[in-house]
Every structure is written in structure tokens, then in C-alpha cells.
Design a protein around this motif. Structure first.
Motif, mmCIF file in Angstrom:
data_model
loop_
_atom_site.group_PDB
_atom_site.id
_atom_site.type_symbol
_atom_site.label_atom_id
_atom_site.label_comp_id
_atom_site.label_asym_id
_atom_site.label_seq_id
_atom_site.Cartn_x
_atom_site.Cartn_y
_atom_site.Cartn_z
ATOM 1 N N GLY A 335 41.220 135.186 -4.739
ATOM 2 C CA GLY A 335 40.792 136.473 -5.308
ATOM 3 C C GLY A 335 41.683 137.615 -4.850
ATOM 4 O O GLY A 335 41.950 138.554 -5.611
ATOM 5 N N ILE A 336 42.156 137.555 -3.602
ATOM 6 C CA ILE A 336 43.068 138.605 -3.099
ATOM 7 C C ILE A 336 44.341 138.614 -3.948
ATOM 8 O O ILE A 336 44.821 139.675 -4.384
ATOM 9 C CB ILE A 336 43.414 138.382 -1.611
ATOM 10 N N TYR A 337 44.904 137.419 -4.185
ATOM 11 C CA TYR A 337 46.139 137.340 -4.986
ATOM 12 C C TYR A 337 45.890 137.845 -6.411
ATOM 13 O O TYR A 337 46.699 138.564 -6.986
ATOM 14 C CB TYR A 337 46.673 135.893 -5.023
ATOM 15 N N ARG A 338 44.744 137.475 -6.986
ATOM 16 C CA ARG A 338 44.459 137.920 -8.360
ATOM 17 C C ARG A 338 44.218 139.423 -8.398
ATOM 18 O O ARG A 338 44.622 140.111 -9.325
ATOM 19 C CB ARG A 338 43.233 137.163 -8.911
ATOM 20 N N SER A 339 43.559 139.945 -7.357
ATOM 21 C CA SER A 339 43.292 141.381 -7.297
ATOM 22 C C SER A 339 44.599 142.165 -7.201
ATOM 23 O O SER A 339 44.773 143.204 -7.842
ATOM 24 C CB SER A 339 42.399 141.674 -6.089
ATOM 25 N N GLN A 340 45.534 141.639 -6.397
ATOM 26 C CA GLN A 340 46.860 142.275 -6.294
ATOM 27 C C GLN A 340 47.556 142.263 -7.661
ATOM 28 O O GLN A 340 48.103 143.279 -8.098
ATOM 29 C CB GLN A 340 47.724 141.522 -5.274
ATOM 30 N N ALA A 341 47.503 141.122 -8.346
ATOM 31 C CA ALA A 341 48.209 140.989 -9.626
ATOM 32 C C ALA A 341 47.595 141.886 -10.698
ATOM 33 O O ALA A 341 48.318 142.480 -11.513
ATOM 34 C CB ALA A 341 48.179 139.532 -10.089
ATOM 35 N N GLU A 342 46.265 142.016 -10.668
ATOM 36 C CA GLU A 342 45.591 142.751 -11.745
ATOM 37 C C GLU A 342 45.238 144.178 -11.350
ATOM 38 O O GLU A 342 44.775 144.960 -12.196
ATOM 39 C CB GLU A 342 44.329 141.988 -12.176
ATOM 40 N N GLY A 343 45.407 144.525 -10.075
ATOM 41 C CA GLY A 343 45.172 145.904 -9.637
ATOM 42 C C GLY A 343 43.721 146.323 -9.731
ATOM 43 O O GLY A 343 43.421 147.491 -10.001
ATOM 44 N N ARG A 344 42.788 145.376 -9.517
ATOM 45 C CA ARG A 344 41.364 145.728 -9.615
ATOM 46 C C ARG A 344 40.523 144.745 -8.791
ATOM 47 O O ARG A 344 41.029 143.719 -8.335
ATOM 48 C CB ARG A 344 40.911 145.701 -11.076
ATOM 49 N N GLU A 345 39.221 145.097 -8.662
ATOM 50 C CA GLU A 345 38.299 144.176 -7.985
ATOM 51 C C GLU A 345 38.061 142.958 -8.880
ATOM 52 O O GLU A 345 37.939 143.089 -10.091
ATOM 53 C CB GLU A 345 36.961 144.875 -7.703
ATOM 54 N N ILE A 346 38.011 141.782 -8.236
ATOM 55 C CA ILE A 346 37.844 140.515 -8.974
ATOM 56 C C ILE A 346 36.438 139.974 -8.724
ATOM 57 O O ILE A 346 35.984 139.925 -7.581
ATOM 58 C CB ILE A 346 38.890 139.480 -8.464
ATOM 59 N N GLN A 347 35.767 139.574 -9.778
ATOM 60 C CA GLN A 347 34.471 138.884 -9.618
ATOM 61 C C GLN A 347 34.747 137.410 -9.352
ATOM 62 O O GLN A 347 35.530 136.802 -10.080
ATOM 63 C CB GLN A 347 33.603 139.038 -10.888
#
Ligand SMILES: NC(=O)c1ccc[n+]([C@@H]2O[C@H](COP(=O)([O-])OP(=O)(O)OC[C@H]3O[C@@H](n4cnc5c(N)ncnc54)[C@H](O)[C@@H]3O)[C@@H](O)[C@H]2O)c1
Length: 348
Positions: A335-347
Motif C-alpha cells: 500500500g505504501i508503494y501504491r500510495s507513492q505511485a498514486e499520490g493518495r491514501e490507498i484502501q
């Protein structure tokens, strides 16, 4: 019955498992596999064993082997663990159980089909300070834990070898390398609440700058593509929250590695590894810092996890570190990697 252990990957970490298997009253080393013939031969001579295989599948399919101990690089954990479970073996696997949540789900499926035990080698749970704190928390001394802060921060201590620096080999930087340790420990102390969202950053902040260096030696290549720093804010289903920081190179106030965890509950707080319990008296308006004193463990933590794994099988106990808990850890890191890539909080 003595369980026969086969180790896949006779490298650095396997050397910390060997004393555990040798100390166990329920298990003994019977075989090994490695692609490095010289290491294999040396290991065989040291341990007095002759079941030595250059192909791990031959060890996995050896009918005399009961336990497979996966000590290979991260990318092979799922492949070898699933093959071993399918062959009816119990599996102890080094951390990270697998570097992606999807692979861990497949490992859980294989475990459930086989009915064998699968455990992640999270040795920090077996350190004397962690065991003492966990025991104390289970008495309810902290009450409901509603917030935690955890970090594992190194200063100028990047492991500059190819297996670690590139995503294609390691699947991530300090999140995958050391984040799994402090995150696993913190979630375990919190009672493994279900994570529901993560907002994080993961960046190569210092490693690619001119003059970047690591005290462990070796050059940091300019095409390194893993993060050297990550931070995250995690929310859990029970309302609790967690702040996490990990780094290999941070300009942080430590000579080596600073690994710490604070837990905050409605009855008290705690600081690990200092192992203080912090509380306040409602009637006397006093503050208390209680120092936990514990007997040192008789066996080193990596070895202790092997001893406990074999004992859990022999005694019919559940896996001491269930794969579901490693899936929680890896979902947060992913989720940290996805949050970095998408610039937002990840569910999650
Ligand atoms: N728990 C801890 O404190 C800790 C510390 C270091 C490493 N680890 C973990 O242990 C694992 C191994 O790390 P290491 O430092 O021992 O690495 P290493 O490179 O020292 O050892 C890995 C071994 O696996 C062997 N290998 C590679 N491909 C193989 C294959 N296809 N079949 C059989 N053997 C193969 C290599 O030849 C080598 O001997 C990693 O997953 C790492 O995350 C855990």
C-alpha cells in the motif's frame, strides 16, 4: 518422532537457523539444497549430512524430509514454499514471507490444501525484550492500544549488493528489507488489528546523490531503483492508527540502526526495546515509568524461532507466525508503494 529438516539456500541467514535445528528436541537437519556446489559440500561436511541437492525440487520431493526451511532470496520464497506444501512438507520461510500480497495468498491456499504448517521467520518476536513486552501487554497493562509509532532507521547503512539494490531482485528497498521486521513486531504487539488504509511515501532520497556512500562498503550504482526511505500512516478497522518510518541512509541521530516502537493505550504506553511501561495515576496525579526486567533468553532469537516451529508441529499448536499476519504486513508495505505511485491514501 524426530522431524527431518531440509534447508534451501545455504547462505548468510541459514547459519542462524542451524543452531536452532541442532538445539531442537523435535527436529534435526537431514538435507540441503543450493545452486552453489562449494557451499553445499562444505555445509554437508560440517553437518554430517549426505542429502545434498543442486536442485531444490529434489530436496522438496525427498520422502525422508518433513520440514523445508526456505532461506533463499526473496523472489523464490513463494515458489519453493508452495512446492514444499504441495509435497506435504511443513514450511518455515524467511522474511518477507513473499514480497507481494498476491504470492502470500497463494501460499495460504497451498497451506490450507496441504494441512501442513507455514510460518514466517520473524525472529524479532523471539528477542527477550519483545517476548517480555508481549507478555506484559497480554495482562492488559496498556488497555486498548489506539496508536503506535514505529521506526527502523539506519544512517549511511545501505546494503550495496545487487540482490538488494534492484527491484527486479529484491522487490523493494528498506520497506521489504527491514520494514517487515518492525511492522510485524508492532502489529503483533497491537494484537494484529486489520489494516484498512495506508497513506505513504517511498523515495530514493539520498542514494543517488553525488557523494552518497554506505559504511558497509561497495558503490551505490546510479541505476539503483529501490527506495532508501519510506514513511506511512496506517488506519485499522478497530480505529487504531500507526505511523511508520524506515530508511537505510537517513541523516538520523544514530551510529548504526535505530529500531523503536511506541504503543499508546488508554491505560498506559510502552517504549520498546527500552521496555518501559508509562502510566499515570488518576487519583495521585503521579506519572509512572516502570522498567520491565526480564531474564535473558537462553537461545539466540533466529534459533529460537526454529525450535518453536518444530515444537509447534510436535505439540499440535498453530503456526507461531501465521501467514495471515505476514499478509497484513505485506498489504501495508504494498500500500505504501501504491500510495507513492498514486499520490493518495490507498484502501486495503
Ligand atoms: N531474519 C533476518 O534477520 C534476516 C537477515 C538476513 C536475510 N534474511 C532473509 O534471508 C533470505 C536469504 O538472505 P541471505 O542474506 O541469507 O542471502 P544469501 O545470498 O547469503 O543466501 C542465499 C542462498 O540461497 C542460494 N540460492 C539462490 N538461488 C537458489 C536456488 N534457486 N536454489 C537453491 N539455493 C539458491 C544462494 O546460493 C545462497 O547460498 C532473504 O529472504 C532475506 O530477506 C533474513
Amino acid at each position: 518422532m524426530t522431524l527431518k529438516v531440509g534447508i534451501i539456500g545455504i547462505g548468510g541467514i541459514s547459519g542462524t537457523h542451524v543452531p536452532g535445528w541442532n538445539a531442537s528436541e523435535h527436529a534435526e537437519i537431514a538435507g540441503a539444497a543450493d545452486v552453489n556446489p562449494a557451499a553445499l559440500e562444505k555445509f554437508g561436511a560440517e553437518q554430517g549430512i549426505t542429502k545434498l541437492y543442486s536442485d531444490a525440487n529434489d530436496l522438496i520431493n525427498d520422502p525422508d524430509i518433513d520440514i523445508i526451511d526456505v532461506c533463499t532470496p526473496n523472489g523464490m520464497h513463494a515458489k519453493f514454499s508452495i512446492a514444499a506444501l504441495n509435497a506435504g512438507k511443513h514450511v518455515l520461510c524467511e522474511k518477507p514471507l513473499a514480497p507481494t500480497p498476491g504470492e502470500i495468498e497463494q501460499m495460504i491456499e497451498a497451506r490450507d490444501k496441504s494441512g501442513k504448517m507455514l510460518m514466517t521467520a520473524q525472529h524479532f518476536r523471539y528477542t527477550d525484550t519483545a517476548m517480555a513486552l508481549k507478555q506484559e501487554i497480554e495482562t492488559g497493562v496498556l488497555g486498548d492500544i489506539y496508536h503506535a509509532r514505529a521506526w527502523m532507521l539506519r544512517r549511511a547503512a545501505l546494503p550495496a549488493w545487487p540482490g538488494i539494490m534492484y527491484k527486479k531482485n529484491s522487490f523493494g528497498g528498506p520497506c521489504i528489507d527491514i520494514g517487515v521486521h518492525i511492522l510485524d513486531l508492532t502489529l503483533w504487539m497491537m494484537g494484529n488489528p486489520k489494516p484498512v488504509s495506508v497513506s505513504g511515501t517511498a523515495k530514493t532520497a539520498l542514494a543517488l546523490r553525488d557523494g552518497a556512500w554506505t559504511k558497509w562498503g561497495g558503490d551505490i550504482p546510479k541505476d539503483m531503483d529501490n527506495e532508501d526511505f519510506a514513511a506511512a500512516f496506517v488506519r485499522f478497522e478497530n480505529g487504531a492508527t500507526l505511523m511508520l518510518e524506515v530508511s537505510w541512509l537517513l541523516h538520523h541521530d544514530t551510529d548504526g540502526e535505530d529500531m523503536r516502537m511506541w504503543l499508546y493505550g488508554d491505560k498506559g504506553g510502552s517504549l520498546w526495546p527500552k521496555n518501559e511501561i508509562l502510566s499515570a495515576s488518576a487519583t495521585h496525579h503521579q506519572l509512572y515509568n516502570t522498567q520491565l526486567k526480564h531474564a535473558p533468553t537462553v537461545i539466540e532469537a533466529h534459533a529460537a524461532e526454529c525450535v518453536d516451529f518444530a515444537a509447534a508441529i510436535a505439540e499440535g499448536r498453530p503456526s507461531p507466525v501465521p501467514a495471515e499476519q505476514s499478509l497484513q504486513v505485506m498489504s501495508i508495505l504494498d500500500g505504501i508503494y501504491r500510495s507513492q505511485a498514486e499520490g493518495r491514501e490507498i484502501q486495503l
